[in-house]
Scaffold this motif. Structure first.
Motif, PDB file in Angstrom:
ATOM      1  N   ALA A 133       0.866  -1.571  -0.135  1.00  0.00           N
ATOM      2  CA  ALA A 133       0.348  -0.109  -0.255  1.00  0.00           C
ATOM      3  C   ALA A 133       0.851   1.102   0.328  1.00  0.00           C
ATOM      4  O   ALA A 133       2.326   0.893   0.613  1.00  0.00           O
ATOM      5  CB  ALA A 133      -0.596   0.064   1.156  1.00  0.00           C
ATOM      6  N   THR A 169       2.903  -2.693  -9.017  1.00  0.00           N
ATOM      7  CA  THR A 169       2.603  -2.460  -8.110  1.00  0.00           C
ATOM      8  C   THR A 169       3.829  -2.030  -7.004  1.00  0.00           C
ATOM      9  O   THR A 169       3.684  -1.835  -5.757  1.00  0.00           O
ATOM     10  CB  THR A 169       2.220  -3.854  -7.077  1.00  0.00           C
ATOM     11  OG1 THR A 169       3.283  -4.684  -7.876  1.00  0.00           O
ATOM     12  CG2 THR A 169       0.871  -4.139  -7.981  1.00  0.00           C
ATOM     13  N   ASP A 273      -3.639  -6.092  -1.197  1.00  0.00           N
ATOM     14  CA  ASP A 273      -1.838  -4.830  -0.808  1.00  0.00           C
ATOM     15  C   ASP A 273      -2.264  -4.763   0.458  1.00  0.00           C
ATOM     16  O   ASP A 273      -2.654  -5.688   1.845  1.00  0.00           O
ATOM     17  CB  ASP A 273      -2.510  -3.688  -0.445  1.00  0.00           C
ATOM     18  CG  ASP A 273      -3.891  -3.055  -0.312  1.00  0.00           C
ATOM     19  OD1 ASP A 273      -4.330  -3.589   0.462  1.00  0.00           O
ATOM     20  OD2 ASP A 273      -4.068  -1.813  -0.361  1.00  0.00           O
TER      21      ASP A 273
END
Ligand SMILES: Cc1cc2nc3c(=O)[nH]c(=O)nc-3n(C[C@H](O)[C@H](O)[C@H](O)COP(=O)(O)OP(=O)(O)OC[C@H]3O[C@@H](n4cnc5c(N)ncnc54)[C@H](O)[C@@H]3O)c2cc1C
Ligand code: FES
Length: 510
Positions: A133, A169, A273
């Protein structure tokens, strides 16, 4: 369409499964093992004991799969959601190793049952990816990689990014040999195998009183009694235990959306996440397109009533990262029980007779925890040793979990202040159809609901478990208790414990 619970929303699984044809218990019976709760924990236990020739009776007050197993997202994973770094701190290196071993074994067990019983439930092996995150740094990935390896998951690897084309990501962890399935089709397969092996299932049969001893006795709502050598309470949260377990786990509501996306536009895998609460994702195929299932936005049960905003935030989060998303086709929510030290409670019920067992504290990993319950409880009931017994013991207290224990119980104690606060509304006329609210009536509090026909229903707002004041959940049209997660239909019928009786009707306000 299979739907028999009290919540207003419908999961993708309910929409795509048939309603089982099951009937209620009509006469008293004797069996070896009586199991209460036909979710994944109860039915896996029943199936495995049935395979060993034990006579098994399963009772559920709805239909099988009508609890949280019908509302899951059914990631089958050993990528522990509280993280192996944390598990090591709480349970030591050996505890973390047994955690990894048991969850890995549970995924293998589901796969083995699916193939032995030839269950058509969309079971599929996939990779799982844990990505950061925005608020977290790469240290979290590196530390978790090292802890996963120490726990025995030596094939976990760090990759440059998760395989999502539209979202960079950054570095992520890849957990190989995770799986997913359709939970209600899987339960249906377990049920058919159980019945073939001589087991019996009775639906619409509420267990009102559960007593251990010789024999154990389960009284049911319409009168018949089941007597047995052993009783297993697999009701998601135990309805036979007033205090011991309920101070060691906390109830959270979690939200899910299903976004239609073009077929094969996202790599089939499980994704999470590291946020708190975290997002969890997977795919499910429907005719001609895929559904991207995205969950998150958890809050403590009964302590927020803004489900529509949470669905909207999930949708916005998804559209930003998956711009190919079409319409949001599914919206649903459910409850998970978060144990203070991350692990389920599976084994003999503390402070009870030796022949009463429980399975609870599923956290976001109830598919594997429920399967572990089946494996562990069938060993204990058959008198076999199991090396996971101490790890999951419901009597355990891990000293390092005491800060979490204190914080959850201070939160519970704070809920009793609701007795002295004003109500949410002053007059019933403030309620529109489909709304509910708490009103003060002298010294008491009343839960008032106006149904779609405009009729007003009044119930005592006092939860029959330990007396907290329930609150209205407008998304699910339920009354939810903020203390230990009991939940009731708009009409006051209990459908999730620990309470085991309904909210009392209030005929007239003073
Ligand atoms: C939105 C959501 C997403 C999730 N995602 C995942 C995931 O991806 N992976 C994962 O592993 N886990 C996940 N979980 C958790 C998992 O779904 C649950 O932990 C699991 O389904 C619980 O199974 P169970 O058998 O313990 O309980 P349940 O399925 O709730 O079954 C309990 C049964 O007991 C019955 N019952 C209760 N009281 C009585 C009584 N007095 N008499 C008779 N019957 C009674 C109920 O009717 C119910 O059918 C998720 C949960 C939610 C809500
Ligand atoms: S669930 Fe414990 S008081 Fe309501």
């Amino acid at each position: 369409m299979m739907k028999d619970d009290s919540q207003a929303s419908t999961s993708i699984w309910m929409t795509t499964a048939d309603t089982p044809s099951q009937s209620r218990l009509k006469e008293s019976i004797r069996t070896d093992v009586c199991i209460i709760g036909a979710g994944i924990a109860g039915l896996t236990t029943a199936y495995l004991l049935g395979r060993e020739g034990r006579s098994v009776v399963v009772l559920d007050d709805g239909l099988s799969g009508g609890g949280m197993t019908g509302r899951t997202t059914a990631h089958l994973t050993n990528a522990f959601d509280d993280r192996y770094v944390e598990m090591e701190k709480l349970h030591g290196e050996e505890g973390a190793r047994l955690t990894a071993e048991s969850h890995t074994a549970a995924i293998e067990k589901v796969s083995q049952i699916v193939s032995t019983e030839n269950i058509d439930c969309d079971f599929e092996w996939v990779d799982g990816f844990l990505f950061l995150a925005p608020e977290h740094s790469i240290d979290l990935i590196d530390d978790e990689l090292a802890a996963s390896h120490r726990a025995g998951l030596v094939e976990v690897e760090k990759v440059a990014r998760a395989p999502i084309e539209s979202l960079d990501t950054g570095a992520a962890l890849r957990f190989p040999r995770q799986a997913q399935f359709h939970p209600l089709k899987y339960l249906d397969g377990l049920m058919k195998a159980l019945l073939r092996d001589g087991g019996r299932m009775f639906a619409l049969t509420h267990a009102t009183k559960i007593e251990g001893g010789s024999p154990a006795r389960v009284e049911t709502s319409h009168g018949p009694v089941v007597t047995s050598d052993v009783v297993v309470v697999a009701t998601n949260t135990p309805v036979n235990d007033r205090v011991a377990i309920h101070t060691k786990q906390a109830p959270y509501v979690t939200y899910v959306i299903g976004m239609r996306i073009p077929k094969d536009s996202v790599t089939r895998a499980l994704y999470w996440d590291t946020g708190d609460p975290y997002h969890y994702l997977r795919l499910q195929r429907e005719n001609g397109y895929d559904v991207l299932i995205v969950g998150g936005e958890d809050h403590k049960t009964g302590q927020a009533n803004d489900g529509q905003e949470r669905f909207a935030r999930l949708e916005q989060w998804t559209r930003q990262r998956f711009p190919q998303s079409l319409e949001a086709q599914y919206h649903w929510s459910g409850q998970v029980m978060e144990p203070v030290d991350g692990l389920a409670f599976i084994g003999r019920n503390p402070l009870d007779d030796d022949n009463v067992y429980i399975a609870t504290g599923d956290s976001g990993q109830g598919m594997t925890h429920g399967t572990i319950a089946g494996m562990l409880l069938s060993d204990l009931i058959q008198g076999r040793k199991n090396r996971w017994e101490d790890l999951y013991s419901p009597s355990r207290i891990r000293l390092k979990s005491l800060p979490e224990y204190a914080s959850e119980n201070i939160n519970v104690a704070g809920q009793y202040a609701d007795y002295v606060t004003a109500g949410d509304i002053k007059s019933e006329s403030e309620l529109r159809p489909g709304e509910g609210a708490i009103m003060r009536d002298g010294v008491s509090k009343v839960a008032v609901h106006r149904d779609q026909n405009g009729d007003v229903h009044r119930l005592s707002a006092v939860c029959p478990h330990l007396g907290c004041i329930v609150s209205w959940n407008s998304t699910e049209q339920t009354w939810d208790c903020p203390c230990h997660g009991s939940r009731f239909s708009a009409e006051g019928r209990v459908y999730q414990g620990p309470a085991n009786t309904d909210l009392s009707p209030v005929e007239e306000m003073k």
